[in-house]
Design an enzyme around this catalytic site. Sequence first.
Site, short mmCIF file in Angstrom:
data_model
loop_
_atom_site.label_atom_id
_atom_site.label_comp_id
_atom_site.label_asym_id
_atom_site.label_seq_id
_atom_site.Cartn_x
_atom_site.Cartn_y
_atom_site.Cartn_z
CE1 TYR A 274 77.79 10.88 39.28
CE2 TYR A 274 79.29 10.11 40.97
CZ TYR A 274 79.06 10.53 39.67
OH TYR A 274 80.10 10.59 38.78
CG PHE B 184 73.96 2.96 37.76
CD1 PHE B 184 74.46 4.18 38.18
CD2 PHE B 184 72.82 2.97 36.96
CE1 PHE B 184 73.87 5.37 37.81
CE2 PHE B 184 72.21 4.15 36.59
CZ PHE B 184 72.74 5.37 37.02
NE ARG C 87 76.74 16.39 29.26
CZ ARG C 87 76.32 15.43 30.09
NH1 ARG C 87 76.94 15.22 31.24
NH2 ARG C 87 75.30 14.67 29.77
CB THR D 153 76.52 8.43 29.58
OG1 THR D 153 76.38 9.81 29.89
CG2 THR D 153 76.72 7.64 30.86
NE ARG E 222 81.94 9.89 29.94
CZ ARG E 222 80.86 10.47 30.42
NH1 ARG E 222 79.80 10.67 29.64
NH2 ARG E 222 80.82 10.86 31.67
CG HIS F 141 80.59 14.41 36.42
ND1 HIS F 141 79.29 13.98 36.28
CD2 HIS F 141 80.51 15.71 36.84
CE1 HIS F 141 78.46 14.97 36.60
NE2 HIS F 141 79.19 16.03 36.96
CD GLU G 67 77.58 18.54 38.64
OE1 GLU G 67 76.93 17.49 38.64
OE2 GLU G 67 78.28 18.89 37.66
#
Length: 150
Positions: free
Chosen positions: A51, A59, A87, A93, A104, A117, A128
Amino acid sequence: MAVEKTFVMIKPDGIQREIAGEIISRFERKGLKLVGMKMIKMSREKAETHYGEHKGKGFYDELIAFITSGPVILSVWEGLEAIKIVRKVVGATSPDKAEPGTIRGDFVLCTTFNVVHASDSGETAKKEISHFFEDNEIFDYSLPLGEFLQ
Ligand code: AMP
């Protein structure tokens, strides 16, 4: 259209809420191929690298504390246009923008605790995947109908 690999993490809340199977199932049902998977407790160092782009944001501390608070499931998925498709399956998000039918949209009320994620670009996916997986933890195998799906 190209066959791509992308990185997906089921966050600690996805495991706490016992919806890991549901999340994995949604990617499988879409036709994506699972080519790598493991459960880990993320170190602070790994979390800060993952991150890094959010360091300094309001945050950030909460995000690092959350992601290191319990085990996560790391996975690599392969398929045609997999980065964009994953995605879409995950959804936006922001909980008020995540459409019903997305992960989500169906399971998330809060931006921080958003169960999953997924990499947002080819460059991020490569970074990643190699951050969390060794080459020999990614598998190359065929599915019975794979030649028709890809
Ligand atoms: P992203 O790099 O856009 O996937 O964001 C990484 C994660 O940071 C998201 O999945 C959220 O868990 C968290 N996040 C992003 N934006 C916010 C925000 N405005 N407030 C709280 N958490 C956020």
